[in-house]
Design an enzyme around this catalytic site. Structure first.
Site, short mmCIF file in Angstrom:
data_model
loop_
_atom_site.label_atom_id
_atom_site.label_comp_id
_atom_site.label_asym_id
_atom_site.label_seq_id
_atom_site.Cartn_x
_atom_site.Cartn_y
_atom_site.Cartn_z
N ARG A 41 0.49 -1.78 7.55
CA ARG A 41 1.04 -0.56 6.96
C ARG A 41 1.99 0.18 7.90
O ARG A 41 2.56 1.21 7.51
CB ARG A 41 -0.10 0.38 6.51
CG ARG A 41 -1.02 -0.21 5.44
CD ARG A 41 -1.86 0.87 4.77
NE ARG A 41 -1.04 1.83 4.02
CZ ARG A 41 -1.51 2.97 3.50
NH1 ARG A 41 -2.77 3.29 3.68
NH2 ARG A 41 -0.72 3.78 2.83
N CYS A 82 -4.89 9.91 -2.73
CA CYS A 82 -4.18 8.91 -1.91
C CYS A 82 -2.73 8.75 -2.35
O CYS A 82 -1.88 8.38 -1.56
CB CYS A 82 -4.86 7.55 -2.01
SG CYS A 82 -6.53 7.51 -1.43
N HIS A 91 -11.62 7.07 4.97
CA HIS A 91 -10.68 8.19 5.18
C HIS A 91 -11.39 9.48 4.79
O HIS A 91 -12.21 9.48 3.85
CB HIS A 91 -9.46 8.07 4.26
CG HIS A 91 -8.31 7.26 4.79
ND1 HIS A 91 -7.51 6.49 3.97
CD2 HIS A 91 -7.80 7.13 6.04
CE1 HIS A 91 -6.57 5.90 4.69
NE2 HIS A 91 -6.72 6.28 5.95
N ASP A 140 0.82 -1.22 0.00
CA ASP A 140 0.00 0.00 0.00
C ASP A 140 0.85 1.27 0.00
O ASP A 140 0.33 2.38 0.15
CB ASP A 140 -0.92 0.02 1.22
CG ASP A 140 -2.26 -0.68 0.97
OD1 ASP A 140 -2.67 -0.76 -0.21
OD2 ASP A 140 -2.89 -1.12 1.94
N ARG A 173 -10.14 5.27 10.94
CA ARG A 173 -8.68 5.14 11.03
C ARG A 173 -8.10 6.07 12.10
O ARG A 173 -7.64 5.62 13.13
CB ARG A 173 -8.04 5.43 9.67
CG ARG A 173 -8.48 4.48 8.55
CD ARG A 173 -7.92 3.09 8.76
NE ARG A 173 -8.33 2.17 7.72
CZ ARG A 173 -7.67 1.96 6.58
NH1 ARG A 173 -6.56 2.62 6.33
NH2 ARG A 173 -8.10 1.07 5.71
N1 ARG Z 1 -5.36 0.17 1.03
C1 ARG Z 1 -5.09 1.42 1.67
C2 ARG Z 1 -5.66 1.42 3.08
O1 ARG Z 1 -6.72 0.87 3.27
C3 ARG Z 1 -5.65 2.54 0.87
C4 ARG Z 1 -5.28 3.88 1.38
C5 ARG Z 1 -5.87 4.97 0.56
N2 ARG Z 1 -5.34 6.23 0.92
C6 ARG Z 1 -6.04 7.30 1.21
N3 ARG Z 1 -5.40 8.40 1.46
N4 ARG Z 1 -7.34 7.27 1.31
O2 ARG Z 1 -5.08 1.95 3.98
#
Ligand code: ARG
Length: 261
Positions: free
Chosen positions: A82, A254, A160, A57, A131
């Site tokens: 991550r 992103c 997000h 990612d 998140r």
């Molecule tokens: N697969 C990543 C996650 O779920 C995607 C992140 C996308 N980034 C963003 N800035 N929305 O963390």
């Protein structure tokens, strides 16, 4: 930005990710490269992070930190898959002489923070619910000396802030109201009476996951109605195709960490 050379969907931490769907990393790199060229063509400078194997990612560079007026508030990822990305971002900022503030609260950088330098004297908008933790909002305010407005995200597809809201210039935003709690929708309407509103179809096409330099708005090519609305509001929409990265749950914004001196 960080090339999606090692992009894959090996785990699912948002509803867009399907570990059984095939991913074409080569195509992802091609599409990502067009995005990079588009930014260069618009006169922007692009720095690159070296992609790391085992961090699929990492292409989503927006999550690595949040920068306001030369100060960097580092990220602390929610998911362990991550977590190691944060160090790569930190190393970049420290090597380039930025003032770096390490976080002790969970926050995913520009994924959940947006900055409006001319709105109410300089305002940070921050998302929570999936998140970034509320404690991270408070920490960002202390780190960056700007008021932080906390907004609650309620739809897991908009996990997000940056898939539900974007700044389109120094003082105005575009957003999809349905991604936010009723109270947060009121807060946004109060602060941004002239905001551009996106419909659910454009929002689900990642249309809001855009970057704007105040004139040109680079956005996912599928969000055609939103492009029309932005044009009517005086901006120049610049559509880019990023279908492959959608499988990871991201698009234009992103992929880009904005460096605000
Ligand atoms: N697969 C990543 C996650 O779920 C995607 C992140 C996308 N980034 C963003 N800035 N929305 O963390």
């Amino acid at each position: 930005m960080c090339s999606p050379e090692h992009f894959a969907v090996e785990y699912a931490i948002n509803p867009w990710m399907d570990v059984t769907a095939p991913v074409d990393a080569e195509l992802a790199v091609k599409q990502w490269d067009r995005l990079r060229e588009t930014l260069l063509g618009l006169g922007h400078e692009v720095h690159l992070l070296t992609p790391e194997r085992g961090l699929p990612d990492m292409v989503f560079a927006a999550n690595g930190a949040f920068v306001v007026d030369g100060t960097v508030y580092g990220a602390q990822f929610k998911h362990e898959q991550r977590a190691a990305e944060a160090a790569a971002h930190r190393a970049f900022y420290e090597e380039h002489g930025w003032r770096f503030i390490a976080p002790s609260e969970t926050n995913e950088g520009e994924g959940d923070f947006a900055y409006l330098p001319d709105a109410h004297g300089g305002l940070i908008l921050a998302g929570h619910g999936f998140r970034t933790e509320l404690a991270g909002h408070a920490e960002a305010q202390e780190a960056l000396s700007r008021p932080v407005v906390s907004l609650r995200l309620v739809d897991p597809r908009f996990y997000h802030l940056d898939v539900a809201l974007a700044s389109i210039d120094d003082e105005n935003i575009v957003y999809y109201p349905g991604a936010f709690s009723a109270a947060s929708q009121k807060v946004l309407a109060q602060l941004f009476p002239d905001a551009v509103l996106a419909d659910d179809e454009d929002a689900l096409a990642f249309g809001l996951n855009l970057v704007s330099d105040g004139l040109n708005v680079v956005l996912n090519s599928e969000a055609t109605r939103l492009a029309g609305k932005l044009k009517a509001a005086g901006y120049t929409p610049v559509p880019v195709e990023l279908a492959e990265l959608k499988k990871g749950g991201g698009s234009v914004k992103c992929c880009i960490a904005e460096l605000r001196h």
